[in-house]
Design a protein around this motif. Sequence first.
Motif, mmCIF file in Angstrom:
data_model
loop_
_atom_site.group_PDB
_atom_site.id
_atom_site.type_symbol
_atom_site.label_atom_id
_atom_site.label_comp_id
_atom_site.label_asym_id
_atom_site.label_seq_id
_atom_site.Cartn_x
_atom_site.Cartn_y
_atom_site.Cartn_z
ATOM 1 N N LEU A 1 0.848 -1.197 0.000
ATOM 2 C CA LEU A 1 0.000 0.000 0.000
ATOM 3 C C LEU A 1 0.887 1.252 0.000
ATOM 4 O O LEU A 1 1.316 1.705 1.045
ATOM 5 N N PHE A 2 1.163 1.788 -1.192
ATOM 6 C CA PHE A 2 2.139 2.870 -1.308
ATOM 7 C C PHE A 2 1.764 3.802 -2.447
ATOM 8 O O PHE A 2 1.032 3.422 -3.369
ATOM 9 N N GLY A 3 2.305 5.016 -2.375
ATOM 10 C CA GLY A 3 2.141 5.952 -3.487
ATOM 11 C C GLY A 3 3.126 5.645 -4.592
ATOM 12 O O GLY A 3 2.783 5.608 -5.765
ATOM 13 N N THR A 4 4.393 5.420 -4.204
ATOM 14 C CA THR A 4 5.452 5.094 -5.162
ATOM 15 C C THR A 4 6.476 4.200 -4.473
ATOM 16 O O THR A 4 6.536 4.160 -3.244
ATOM 17 N N ARG A 5 7.289 3.515 -5.294
ATOM 18 C CA ARG A 5 8.415 2.767 -4.727
ATOM 19 C C ARG A 5 9.745 3.461 -5.043
ATOM 20 O O ARG A 5 10.807 2.940 -4.759
ATOM 21 N N GLU A 6 9.638 4.647 -5.591
ATOM 22 C CA GLU A 6 10.842 5.439 -5.859
ATOM 23 C C GLU A 6 11.360 5.993 -4.536
ATOM 24 O O GLU A 6 10.585 6.403 -3.670
ATOM 25 N N ASP A 7 12.682 6.005 -4.397
ATOM 26 C CA ASP A 7 13.293 6.590 -3.191
ATOM 27 C C ASP A 7 13.486 8.080 -3.461
ATOM 28 O O ASP A 7 14.469 8.496 -4.058
ATOM 29 N N PHE A 8 12.505 8.888 -3.060
ATOM 30 C CA PHE A 8 12.623 10.323 -3.326
ATOM 31 C C PHE A 8 12.466 11.112 -2.030
ATOM 32 O O PHE A 8 12.096 10.560 -0.995
#
Length: 371
Positions: free
Chosen positions: A199-206
């Motif tokens: 459950l996430f918005g993105t899996r990018e590390d930002f």
Amino acid sequence: MQITKPVKIGTYAEDDVVFLLKDLSDIKLEDSTANREHKIQSGGHYSESLPIEYQPPKEYVELFWKTLQEYKQKVALCIGIVAEQIFQAKGENTILVSLARAGTPVGILIKRYIEFRYGISLPHYSISIIRDRGFDKNAIHYIRKTHPKGKIQFVDGWTGKGAISIELTKACKEFEQKYGFTLDDSLAVIADPGYCTRLFGTREDFLIPSACLNSTVSGLVSRTVLNEQYIGEDDFHGAKFYNDLIAEDVSNQFIDVIVNEFTNIADEADQIALQRNHEEIEAPFLGMEDVKKIQAEFAVKTTNYIKPGVGETTRVLLRRVPWKILIRDISSPFVQHILMLAEEKGVEVVEYPELNYLCCGIIKSVKEENK
């Protein structure tokens, strides 16, 4: 069991969040970073005291505002995606339960998005969870008693290597064994670079701008405290309200900046959330692979000293004693505040291109040093 009543703490409106925390503002819990690190590494628990709140220089605060303006739409989209997923799954009976303190602004934003999109105001509480000690059971009892038909959804800011996800699952299992009530242990986050949740918005590390600051972007509430000297059997876990930092507080401004972007991202968020519902999303905890590789290569005593991801690296620099900072790409806009903090504190930065995360903070072993 006597159920404690919540007290007003912090600078957020009670419509946005109710903190289930005992106010410890009058107690001196702060210790220097070096002293705390030595105590933690000598067997003390990090939750028994507080770090002195780091007050960043003007340039750093300016960087926070700059990154907020640059990434406000990206953050809003991630909030929208995860809020849509939650609401599609749990509907009007959802109770948002954010993990203090990084989860608190995220919980408020999810609540505001659902209100904006569906006209429904969900209850939102912020509770304490502590590594190796679980979540605050008294807070969960309070929520269950107040909302007997509610479906709890836990919320946090981001994932690192997944320690809090693992702690949450363990706490939910123990709660079920002891009280016979099943809790959904899924954790909703803005960014999941560690692949620890579905459950996430993105899996990018930002860079989530709220990771840049401490209490001044979290309602002026401290980290949570669990120290038997001050927390009784029937009490909620504790925290301090840093009233003296009112002039520096940007908590509500941060919320407003992101909320103002909701109209621009709502349709896209809805589409991505619907698409996610038809995907088989795995949570294989990939971050631990990076962590174990770093542990071997740099001879780090325990994986507890290795904190991967932009959010966790920032925390290492703000409130622990850092040894080294590994960065995949020093030209990334998401690590500029980390380079600034590392320079200010005299911490070595190592370029490390084979990292899955953008960066990783390694805590110094102060016990070795003192021998």
